[in-house]
Design an enzyme around this catalytic site. Structure first.
Site, short mmCIF file in Angstrom:
data_model
loop_
_atom_site.label_atom_id
_atom_site.label_comp_id
_atom_site.label_asym_id
_atom_site.label_seq_id
_atom_site.Cartn_x
_atom_site.Cartn_y
_atom_site.Cartn_z
N ALA A 83 88.03 64.53 21.44
CA ALA A 83 89.46 64.50 21.75
C ALA A 83 89.77 64.58 23.23
CB ALA A 83 90.17 65.65 21.02
N SER A 84 88.75 64.53 24.08
CA SER A 84 89.01 64.72 25.51
C SER A 84 89.66 63.51 26.17
CB SER A 84 87.70 65.06 26.24
OG SER A 84 86.76 64.01 26.11
N VAL A 116 78.48 67.15 18.30
CA VAL A 116 78.23 66.67 16.94
C VAL A 116 76.75 66.41 16.68
CG1 VAL A 116 80.54 65.68 16.74
CG2 VAL A 116 78.64 64.22 17.53
N ASN A 165 85.94 61.15 15.51
CA ASN A 165 86.14 60.15 16.57
C ASN A 165 85.03 60.17 17.62
OD1 ASN A 165 87.97 58.33 18.33
ND2 ASN A 165 87.57 60.09 19.64
N TYR A 186 74.68 49.93 19.03
CA TYR A 186 76.04 50.39 18.75
C TYR A 186 76.56 49.75 17.47
CZ TYR A 186 81.05 51.21 19.28
OH TYR A 186 82.36 51.57 19.05
N ALA A 233 74.77 48.57 15.04
CA ALA A 233 74.00 49.13 13.93
C ALA A 233 74.56 50.47 13.49
CB ALA A 233 72.53 49.28 14.33
N LYS A 267 77.63 51.56 13.80
CA LYS A 267 78.94 51.42 13.17
C LYS A 267 78.82 50.71 11.81
CE LYS A 267 81.32 53.54 16.30
NZ LYS A 267 81.96 54.84 16.02
#
Length: 272
Positions: A12-13, A52, A78, A143, A145, A147
């Site tokens: 969220a930054s 995460v 996110n 990237y 892959a 998603k």
């Protein structure tokens, strides 16, 4: 206020995460926005540190939210990492780092929040995908892959938890004007001018960055996520972005594979 929800937003930054956290807070929800870095500065919502990629960090953050608020009504996964480099120029360790963040990171947060959601018999999980998770993008193969994998994970999870009153959706943005254009991680080998992919890599990534800088503001994606959190919409998938990019993604399932690949290669100047 009546109807307000407790929402955990990762990453969220800045960018889409920041726009989403700001909008949800403005709509009267209790937002806990997270970042793996230090406190991102002044914000109208509560900040919490969360990496995460670390089990302990995820469990501690979720436990803290539950202790403070008694529940988590929604999770917006996110946090993400955009990595660029030819597949051959991407080490296994670099690929693992991307997958750890974009796929397993979302899985960690969802797994940590699900027990409390199941106990309450309600909840919403929104995973942030990408149009690059529908079409393999040259020099962003890892990237894409990650998603693509998140798409499958989201679809499976949605079916598994629907009986517990939990909604799961995936939002797939196209080019959006966010700091990703400056935060893109380039693989070590891709920076070597001796790489056989060097010239094409520089040209294609420059095309990506030009489109991203001209992309739509993140407010549109944030509004869609907010509608999902508030139950105004329900999954499973939403594509958001420039009309041409959404048409390209739709064509992926209609146009013969060889023709589609030829068109993509021609567009990026990758033909022999």
């Amino acid at each position: 206020m009546p109807g307000s929800k407790v929402v955990l937003v990762t990453g969220a930054s800045s960018g889409i995460g920041r726009a989403t956290a700001d909008l949800l807070q403005a709509r009267g929800h209790h937002v806990i926005g997270t970042s793996r870095r230090e406190n991102p500065g002044e914000a109208p919502w509560t900040w919490a540190r969360l990496d995460v990629t670390e089990d302990a960090s995820v469990m501690a953050c979720v436990a803290g939210v539950l202790a403070s608020h008694g529940r988590i009504d929604a999770v917006v996964n996110n946090a993400g990492l955009v990595m660029a480099g030819a597949v051959e120029d991407t080490s296994i360790e670099e690929a693992r780092r991307s997958l750890e963040t974009n796929v397993l990171g979302a899985m960690r947060v969802a797994r940590a929040a699900l027990p409390a959601m199941r106990e309450r018999g309600s909840g919403t999980i929104v995973n942030m995908g990408s149009l690059a998770g529908r079409v393999g993008m040259p020099f962003q193969g890892i990237y894409s892959a990650s998603k693509f994998a998140l798409e499958g994970l989201t679809e499976a999870l949605a079916q598994e938890v629907v009986a517990f009153g939990i909604d799961v959706a995936l939002v797939a943005p196209g080019d959006t004007a966010t700091p990703v254009v400056d935060n893109r991680v380039r693989t070590v080998a891709s920076k070597d001018p001796a790489s056989p992919y060097a010239a094409a890599f520089v040209r294609v990534v420059a095309m990506y960055e030009k489109d991203e800088r001209a992309g739509a503001p993140p407010a549109g994606v944030a509004a869609l996520v907010a509608d999902l959190v508030e139950g105004r919409r329900h999954g499973p998938r939403y594509a958001v972005g420039p009309f041409g990019q959404r048409v390209m993604v739709a064509a992926r399932g209609i146009v013969p594979g060889g023709v589609f690949r030829w068109g993509m290669s021609r567009y990026f100047g990758l033909q022999r």
